[in-house]
Design a protein around this motif. Structure first.
Motif, short mmCIF file in Angstrom:
data_model
loop_
_atom_site.label_atom_id
_atom_site.label_comp_id
_atom_site.label_asym_id
_atom_site.label_seq_id
_atom_site.Cartn_x
_atom_site.Cartn_y
_atom_site.Cartn_z
N THR A 153 -12.59 -7.16 36.69
CA THR A 153 -12.52 -5.83 36.88
C THR A 153 -13.35 -4.30 35.46
O THR A 153 -13.45 -3.32 36.04
CB THR A 153 -11.54 -5.46 36.75
N ASP A 187 -12.93 -4.27 44.13
CA ASP A 187 -12.74 -5.90 43.68
C ASP A 187 -12.22 -6.21 44.04
O ASP A 187 -10.58 -5.89 44.89
CB ASP A 187 -11.90 -4.42 41.92
N GLU A 188 -12.10 -7.38 44.72
CA GLU A 188 -11.55 -8.28 45.59
C GLU A 188 -10.69 -7.90 46.56
O GLU A 188 -10.05 -7.27 46.55
CB GLU A 188 -10.43 -8.85 44.33
N GLN A 190 -8.32 -2.92 42.74
CA GLN A 190 -8.34 -4.62 42.98
C GLN A 190 -6.08 -4.03 43.88
O GLN A 190 -5.53 -4.58 44.35
CB GLN A 190 -7.42 -5.53 42.01
MG LIG Z 1 -10.06 -8.05 37.96
#
Ligand SMILES: [Mg+2]
Ligand SMILES: Nc1ncnc2c1ncn2[C@@H]1O[C@H](COP(=O)(O)OP(=O)(O)OP(=O)(O)O)[C@@H](O)[C@H]1O
Lengths: 349, 269
Positions: free
Chosen positions: A43, A158-159, A82
């Motif tokens: 991240t 991010d994911e 995220q």
């Molecule tokens: Mg992360």
């Protein structure tokens, strides 16, 4: 020349060195996946590229232009957080329209583009809902639509799919991949799901403690992991201590090793091991500790007197019972050429 | 629902109900009594009132000195609400979002006036003014009251700001908005209700403050609370009750407007 280049990025938060001379290059129009355990700095690396984190040293170059000192709002870098970070006081349509409003795009065009973006993430029916009344997966899709609607040259995710169910995840992956190809977006994307990494990315970068450990096409990394760490991270792997004698691996001389005699480590995938009848001969001798039929395959754990049991995945024929637990067996590599011999094991850092 | 309750729970409910009703009565009764007294036709304070008349309301509106003081108070309170918002919101930002040396000390300092009695602030302002040969005046009253009320505003704004996700600002920046645009489009709308509440409470506080005003206000253009303070000393008639009833009405009206526009339950946030 690569479209995105992060060069030697270092960043510390207090005494913690989160990024430690991290370099990544991504070609235009391709997808790079960052894989790595929690807390390894994925991240933080994305945030550096988006401009939310000022690196202590290193350069951020996009499209040949050094943007290290550019504020986040002047970088054309889409970002899917995220934690989604949707605006709670705006409904779904207004959230997606935000970037267009900021860019003073005309009302009519804004509406059309928002509608298209919501269609893409199958959320047209939710245009006037507020984020507080959406499920996690729906919020995630709004966040994706909000970034995509601007058709940025660079997209960081991010994911982005971690809150979606398996079916939706797959269809979103395919849609995203198509869109990325159509628009020619260069993207970096973080995931914990290596299946997703395989599906979505042209290249994978495996991160470890603030550095890139290995970069390559997903299948190359799978086949030729450079370290035990990478091997364990992409797919499952047995990492075994072995002896090298005369350019051959001791328990199974079919495996060649181009290194000096002495202790080494062998990386071998579970599907590249086969169980043979016990008895004299090369291979690892042990007993069946666990056998789990999984449908198309049977997963074995074979106790061979090492700290970890050997993991073996064998194809299963209909009606065939798995080898009985406790029975003595011998394990050999199916394709000796597909094994990787390394000088360092999993514990050395 | 109540059917399934154990007897002990049922007794508990009754006790709770009685206590709640009694507390409510204690809170509301004085105001109701004041309102009742304001309708007394005779020239002295009595409860229950001996009849119904609007005589004292007429008296109040006919009293130039009183109506002037109301105007003074309105202006002063508006100014205080404006100043405290203008100073308090940026201060709250700094103390929540800022990263600078001595932040904790600065926070404590900003909130300190809340610990101090209003009287002390009033007297201190008076002495401070005297030192600079600056006489008690409504300008000074506004300054002193602003000091007094600032912690309220900072507190409310801080509480709300601390609850905001800083990622939202990043998301806004990422979508192309500059700092100012992010503030207007993202921060302000979420801060809005809290700021309205802060302004309303500050306004009401400034409007009826005596302790600070007593020491700092102008001798001629006195604000309402001070005017009343002197009025009670010389002339204790139901006019006082009538003014109080009007003030109650004003507070009530403000709360009503707030409830209708931003919603009471959102004010606390
Ligand atoms: Mg992360
Ligand atoms: N603003 C910050 N201040 C202090 N430490 C931070 C900050 N941001 C991140 N860190 C630390 O940096 C390290 C890396 O964090 P990062 O969020 O980049 O990890 P990650 O690889 O994204 O992990 P995950 O997979 O769990 O999301 C962590 O140890 C985290 O605690």
């Amino acid at each position: 020349m690569s479209h995105i280049a992060l060069q030697d990025i270092a960043k510390s938060f207090g005494p913690v060195r989160v990024l430690d001379g991290c370099s990544v290059a991504v070609d235009k129009g391709t997808v790079m996946t960052l894989l790595g355990p929690s807390g390894c700095g994925k991240t933080t690396l994305l945030r550096t590229l988006a401009g939310f984190v000022e690196p202590d040293s290193g350069r951020v170059v996009v499209g040949g232009r050094d943007i290290t000192d550019l504020p986040p709002n002047r970088r054309q870098v889409g970002y899917v957080f995220q934690s989604y970070a949707l605006f709670p006081h705006l409904d779904v349509a207004a959230n997606v329209a935000y970037g267009l409003r900021v860019r003073r795009v005309s009302q009519a065009e804004t509406q059309a583009r928002v509608r298209k973006a919501l269609d893409l993430v199958s959320l047209s029916a939710y245009a006037d809902r507020y984020p507080a009344r959406l499920s996690g997966g729906q919020q995630q899709r709004v966040a994706i639509a909000r970034a995509l609607v601007l058709e940025p040259e660079v997209l960081l995710l991010d994911e982005p799919f971690n809150a979606l169910d398996a079916k939706l995840r797959l269809s979103m992956q395919i849609e995203l991949r198509k869109l990325i190809e159509r628009v020619g977006i260069t993207s970096i994307f973080v995931t914990h799901d290596q299946q997703e990494a395989m599906t979505l990315s042209d290249r994978v970068a495996v991160m470890r403690a603030g550095r890139i450990e290995q970069v390559g096409a997903p299948i190359d990394i799978y086949d030729r992991p450079r370290t035990a760490y990478v091997a364990a991270f992409i797919g499952r792997a047995n990492v075994l201590p072995v002896d090298i004698r005369g350019g051959r691996v001791a328990p199974d001389p079919a495996i060649a090793a181009a290194r000096a005699d002495g202790a080494a480590w062998l990386v071998v995938r579970p599907e590249n091991l086969a169980i043979e009848n016990a008895g004299e001969g090369p291979g690892w001798h042990g007993t069946v500790a666990f056998a789990t039929p999984q449908g198309a395959t049977i997963e074995y754990e074979i106790a061979v007197g090492m700290a970890e049991p050997l993991r073996v995945v064998a194809l299963r024929k209909v009606g065939e019972p798995p080898a009985a637990v406790g029975s003595p067996v011998r394990v050999r590599a199916v394709d000796p050429a597909a094994c990787v011999v390394l000088g360092e094991g999993p514990d050395s850092v | 629902m109540t059917k399934n309750l154990a007897p002990i729970d049922r007794i508990g409910r009754v006790v709770l109900g009685v206590v709640a009703a009694f507390s409510l009565l204690l809170l509301v009764a004085p105001s109701l009594i004041v309102v009742a007294i304001s309708f007394e036709p005779r020239g002295f304070i009595a409860f229950p009132p001996s009849g119904f008349s609007l005589r004292w309301y007429e008296h109040v509106f006919a009293n130039r000195q009183l109506t002037d003081s109301v105007v003074v108070s309105l202006w002063v309170s508006l100014a205080v609400a404006g100043i405290t918002l203008a100073l308090g919101v940026p201060a709250a930002f700094a103390s929540v979002r800022g990263t600078f040396a001595g932040k904790a000390a600065a926070n404590a300092f900003l909130l300190a006036p809340q610990m101090m009695p209003g009287m002390v602030i009033g007297i201190a302002s008076l002495f401070f003014g005297a030192y600079f040969a600056f006489r008690a005046s409504n300008a000074m009253l506004i300054l002193a009251l602003s000091v007094f009320c600032l912690p309220f505003v900072i507190r409310i704004a801080m509480a709300r700001l601390a609850g905001l996700d800083p990622r939202l600002d990043e998301a806004s920046a990422n979508l192309g908005a500059g700092k100012l645009e992010t503030f207007v489009r993202v921060t302000l709308p979420q801060l809005g209700p809290a700021l309205v509440a802060a302004a309303a409470f500050t306004f009401i506080e400034a409007f009826d403050n005596v302790t600070v005003a007593l020491f700092t206000s102008d001798v001629r253009g006195r604000p309402l609370p001070v005017e009343l303070y002197y009025l009670v000393q010389y002339d204790s008639t139901p006019a006082i009750a009538a003014i109080s009833a009007l003030e109650i009405g004003l507070s009530f009206a403000i709360m009503l407007v707030l409830a209708r526009t931003v919603g009471l339950e959102r004010l606390g946030r």
